[in-house]
Design an enzyme around this catalytic site. Structure first.
Site, PDB file in Angstrom:
ATOM      1  N   GLY A  53      67.845  49.595  86.220  1.00 53.22           N
ATOM      2  CA  GLY A  53      66.705  50.109  85.461  1.00 53.22           C
ATOM      3  C   GLY A  53      67.246  50.658  84.149  1.00 53.22           C
ATOM      4  O   GLY A  53      68.226  51.421  84.131  1.00 53.22           O
ATOM      5  N   ALA A  54      66.584  50.258  83.043  1.00 49.93           N
ATOM      6  CA  ALA A  54      67.144  50.534  81.720  1.00 49.93           C
ATOM      7  C   ALA A  54      67.484  52.023  81.481  1.00 49.93           C
ATOM      8  O   ALA A  54      68.609  52.344  81.070  1.00 49.93           O
ATOM      9  CB  ALA A  54      66.186  50.004  80.650  1.00 49.93           C
ATOM     10  N   ARG A  89      76.205  45.233  81.473  1.00 50.31           N
ATOM     11  CA  ARG A  89      74.959  44.462  81.562  1.00 50.31           C
ATOM     12  C   ARG A  89      74.419  44.258  80.134  1.00 50.31           C
ATOM     13  O   ARG A  89      74.400  45.200  79.347  1.00 50.31           O
ATOM     14  CB  ARG A  89      73.922  45.175  82.447  1.00 50.31           C
ATOM     15  CG  ARG A  89      74.371  45.237  83.923  1.00 50.31           C
ATOM     16  CD  ARG A  89      73.241  45.604  84.847  1.00 50.31           C
ATOM     17  NE  ARG A  89      72.263  44.540  84.960  1.00 50.31           N
ATOM     18  CZ  ARG A  89      71.057  44.713  85.534  1.00 50.31           C
ATOM     19  NH1 ARG A  89      70.710  45.895  85.984  1.00 50.31           N
ATOM     20  NH2 ARG A  89      70.218  43.704  85.620  1.00 50.31           N
ATOM     21  N   GLN A 202      63.299  43.856  93.676  1.00 56.57           N
ATOM     22  CA  GLN A 202      63.159  45.271  93.290  1.00 56.57           C
ATOM     23  C   GLN A 202      61.762  45.803  93.615  1.00 56.57           C
ATOM     24  O   GLN A 202      61.595  46.991  93.855  1.00 56.57           O
ATOM     25  CB  GLN A 202      63.436  45.452  91.792  1.00 56.57           C
ATOM     26  CG  GLN A 202      64.891  45.316  91.387  1.00 56.57           C
ATOM     27  CD  GLN A 202      65.213  43.929  90.907  1.00 56.57           C
ATOM     28  OE1 GLN A 202      64.633  42.953  91.387  1.00 56.57           O
ATOM     29  NE2 GLN A 202      66.122  43.809  89.967  1.00 56.57           N
ATOM     30  N   ASP A 243      63.112  46.407  79.401  1.00 54.03           N
ATOM     31  CA  ASP A 243      64.540  46.652  79.184  1.00 54.03           C
ATOM     32  C   ASP A 243      64.912  46.629  77.706  1.00 54.03           C
ATOM     33  O   ASP A 243      65.960  47.130  77.323  1.00 54.03           O
ATOM     34  CB  ASP A 243      65.362  45.617  79.949  1.00 54.03           C
ATOM     35  CG  ASP A 243      65.102  45.764  81.441  1.00 54.03           C
ATOM     36  OD1 ASP A 243      64.086  45.215  81.911  1.00 54.03           O
ATOM     37  OD2 ASP A 243      65.874  46.459  82.110  1.00 54.03           O
ATOM     38  N   ASN A 253      61.690  41.929  79.930  1.00 54.37           N
ATOM     39  CA  ASN A 253      61.587  42.630  81.212  1.00 54.37           C
ATOM     40  C   ASN A 253      62.007  41.657  82.308  1.00 54.37           C
ATOM     41  O   ASN A 253      62.276  40.479  82.047  1.00 54.37           O
ATOM     42  CB  ASN A 253      60.162  43.152  81.439  1.00 54.37           C
ATOM     43  CG  ASN A 253      60.107  44.172  82.562  1.00 54.37           C
ATOM     44  OD1 ASN A 253      60.949  45.077  82.615  1.00 54.37           O
ATOM     45  ND2 ASN A 253      59.158  44.055  83.468  1.00 54.37           N
TER      46      ASN A 253
HETATM   47  O1  MRU Z   1      67.724  44.192  86.644  1.00 54.94           O
HETATM   48  P1  MRU Z   1      67.084  45.552  86.717  1.00 54.94           P
HETATM   49  O2  MRU Z   1      66.600  45.899  88.079  1.00 54.94           O
HETATM   50  O3  MRU Z   1      67.955  46.623  86.094  1.00 54.94           O
HETATM   51  O4  MRU Z   1      65.824  45.390  85.764  1.00 54.94           O
HETATM   52  C1  MRU Z   1      64.973  46.465  85.519  1.00 54.94           C
HETATM   53  C2  MRU Z   1      63.661  46.053  85.070  1.00 54.94           C
HETATM   54  O5  MRU Z   1      63.441  44.996  84.552  1.00 54.94           O
HETATM   55  C3  MRU Z   1      62.604  47.047  85.260  1.00 54.94           C
HETATM   56  O6  MRU Z   1      61.513  46.540  85.871  1.00 54.94           O
HETATM   57  C4  MRU Z   1      62.151  47.628  84.031  1.00 54.94           C
HETATM   58  O7  MRU Z   1      60.909  47.420  83.712  1.00 54.94           O
HETATM   59  C5  MRU Z   1      62.892  48.321  83.072  1.00 54.94           C
HETATM   60  S1  MRU Z   1      63.601  49.759  83.725  1.00 54.94           S
HETATM   61  C6  MRU Z   1      62.403  50.969  83.934  1.00 54.94           C
END
Ligand code: MRU
Length: 361
Positions: A53-54, A89, A202, A243, A253
């Site tokens: 999550g960002a 990442r 997720q 993200d 996203n």
């Molecule tokens: O790969 P992840 O689980 O880190 O990706 C996160 C996302 O895409 C979330 O859904 C998101 O909207 C951003 S974090 C609040």
């Protein structure tokens, strides 16, 4: 937010020596925490998605710098820690944002002060994230109140979300889920359609877990079900996180978000994106420039779950020898986004809209 009645954040320091995080790879089957003791632990936790999550990736990277400064506070060590964490990442820009903020806060200070300053700055980033998400929740709540006011008395407001943009993806509260928690707490009858979010699930594993923990009614759906529900009028609005948002308002996203936005547009369902300002990449003009993470094909070819005896196992779901591809994110063009919900309020998904809230950027 609470797990089994006990309040938690997703990340918390132990003095100025180590940092504890919730291991998100084990949820929802097991609640386990992991201790991060050095910068490599922090990098591994981000890379392996123990934290994800960002906003949480940003906060973990900030603590990663603090852990590095504890061992060696030289300029070279700062640069090394920055580079190690930055390459973990590629898509969530909060990572770069937090690392820059840490380096800017430390660079012009004497080495013997850097460790303490780094812990203080990382804590500030984490605390600010909580407040920012709370504000996003308050601004988003108004949208949910308006949508609920359009329903007939006693009718439930149905919101669809994708991936996990809840408190587990942040330090607390969440971005897309913060307004939902506040609406639920305010007594609005609300129900959430939770996209399972293949390949890492997720939605099914994390969003459903945290909504359930708060008592918010929700239903997990296959990623492809949202379009049908929208044609049937069973979705009042969508809220997702992001993200990275580029200067023109394009939204990266979790993979699958774009298809939901298309279906929403075709069915006149409002499609909102909730974000902290740390997710805006002012230097990047448009979404097609965003680096999209390519992840292991094993995530597509396998699934992990709990057997009736309680053992967690990973199984193959494809014929042996089939190849797979696994882009982790997609980009939703600004034209498909109804609006942004930020800590400073709501705006249209465009450069003009973003600048109206953040004029000095
Ligand atoms: O790969 P992840 O689980 O880190 O990706 C996160 C996302 O895409 C979330 O859904 C998101 O909207 C951003 S974090 C609040």
């Amino acid at each position: 937010m609470k797990i089994n009645g006990k309040p938690y954040r997703t990340i918390w320091p132990h003095g100025e020596t180590s940092v504890e995080v919730i291991d998100q790879t084990k949820l929802p089957h097991e609640f386990r925490t992991v201790m991060l003791r050095n910068v490599d632990d922090a990098a591994r936790a981000i890379r392996q998605m123990i934290v994800r999550g960002a906003p949480l990736i940003g906060a973990t990277a900030a603590y990663g710098i603090a852990l590095a400064m504890r061992e060696d506070a030289s300029d070279e060590a700062l640069d090394r820690a920055h580079d190690t964490l930055l390459e973990t990442r590629p898509t969530a820009v909060n990572l770069r944002w937090a690392l820059k903020r840490m380096c800017d806060a430390l660079r012009n200070h004497p080495r013997d002060q850097r460790a303490s300053l780094a812990w203080a700055e990382a804590a500030k980033i984490a605390d600010e994230d909580v407040e920012v998400c709370r504000s996003i929740g308050e601004h988003g709540l108004k949208i949910l109140q308006e949508a609920a006011a359009k329903k007939k008395p006693g009718e439930t407001l149905n919101v669809l979300t994708h991936c996990n943009a809840g408190w587990l993806g942040c330090v607390d509260w969440g971005t897309a889920l913060a307004p939902i928690y506040m609406a639920y707490d305010a007594g609005i009858p609300i129900h959430v359609w939770v996209d399972e979010t293949r390949p890492r699930n997720q939605g099914a594993s994390l969003t459903a877990f945290e909504l359930g923990g708060h008592g918010v009614p929700h239903t997990i759906i296959a990623d492809n079900a949202g379009g049908l529900l929208m044609t049937r009028g069973q979705v009042d609005l969508c809220i997702v996180g992001t993200d990275r948002v580029t200067a023109n308002g394009d939204v990266a996203n979790k993979i699958g978000t774009y298809l939901k936005a298309l279906a929403a547009k075709d069915n006149n369902v409002p499609f909102h994106v909730a974000l902290p300002s740390s997710t805006i990449d002012w230097q990047m003009a448009k979404g097609s420039d965003i680096p999209i993470e390519e992840r292991s094909v094993d995530e597509v070819l396998k699934m992990t779950g709990r057997t009736p005896t309680g053992t967690v196992v990973t199984v193959d779901i494809a014929a042996p020898g089939s190849s797979a591809a696994n882009p982790g994110f997609d980009v939703t063009p600004a034209r498909l986004v109804t609006g942004f919900i930020t800590e400073r309020g709501t705006c249209e998904a465009s450069e003009k809209g973003l600048k109206s809230l953040f004029p000095s950027e």
